[in-house]
Design an enzyme around this catalytic site. Sequence first.
Site: not given
Ligand code: PLP
Length: 377
Positions: A200, A175, A102, A50
Amino acid sequence: MRQYISDTILAQGTCDEHDPTGAVIPPIHLATTFLRPPEGYSDTGWSYSRYGYPGLEQPEATLKALEGAADCRLFSSGMSAMTAVMMALKPGAHCVFPIDMYHGMRTWLKRYSAHWNIRIDHVDMTDLDKVRAAVVPGVTAILWAETPSNPHWYIYDIAALAEIAHAADARLVVDNTVPTPLLTQPLSLGADIVVHSATKYLNGHSDVLAGVAMTATVDEFWERICFTRDYQGGILGQFPAALLMRGMRTLHLRIQRASESAMAIATACLDHPKVEAVFYPGLPSHPGHALAVRQMTGGFGGMVSIVVKGGLEEAERVMTRTRIWKPATSLGGVESLIERRAAVEGAASHVEPGLLRLSVGVEAVSDLIDDLKTALG
Ligand code: PLP
């Protein structure tokens, strides 16, 4: 480690230690616990999975090198990494987020902030005066940018935002999921923390859920993020970590192809009679184009949005008619996806009902354009 060009770092996967078996790919160690000396902790650094295990070293070192970070932690999802950053805040903190971002994070913020006495403001982050007006020196703890932003792919000025954040004694978190470190390097522009959904582009094959947080400075705030991963169990598992590493080794090839194809698709949609608007930062008509030229390196990414004339019904009709573009959410995979974003985001969405979000994969671009044009009619 010597600093190589990112393509070499990715292709080699920072594999400069040789396995005693001669294997060129590290093994997957499934152990959850490791032998310890009587005094408690062994000097291998491994104790209980962990907190970490050998298979995380390679992907975390690769990501650290790509982003130029001081430290890196892999999480079980992008949301797990992003929420760990928020959980490092103290009660009463204020944060400024973009409107275009997001939606999953926005949904989480709404509920979390209500329960944990964190104040969240969403502003149009393309307007730096609005950002300045929203930031409260000494109270605002985080300015959060996602650029290009979901789903209009607006470009937020990382260097300017870092200046605003630092003048107010706040941190800038970026992000970096959509451009990846190959097209934007937030830490070198002044950001303090970078997060990714590694689900992604970093993985790129729609078969791993993973997230990353990275920091420019190892400090108390970073230590709190690491603590959340270690004690909440947000760590990435052994199998997904190995799959992620495998996926990352072709990131440079995939992102370059997706960027080139996205540019061609956006251009082909521009004068299409059934298309009302095209959002792609590579197009001179996009409001963030000039900034994208300055801020992004080597391409504008693989994400395009189009607004279909006729709104919701016409957009839904297009989605039922594509053959190559698969109707599914998510982005950054080798297969191209199409989604009506407002339907995914739900009732509170600010997105146009007729907006289709396109995640451009690595298929032949002529097939992608033909399929989309046929579906548009
Ligand atoms: N940030 C962006 C720009 C995203 O498109 C996403 C998910 O679609 C996330 C964060 C969240 O990621 P996860 O689905 O891996 O938790």
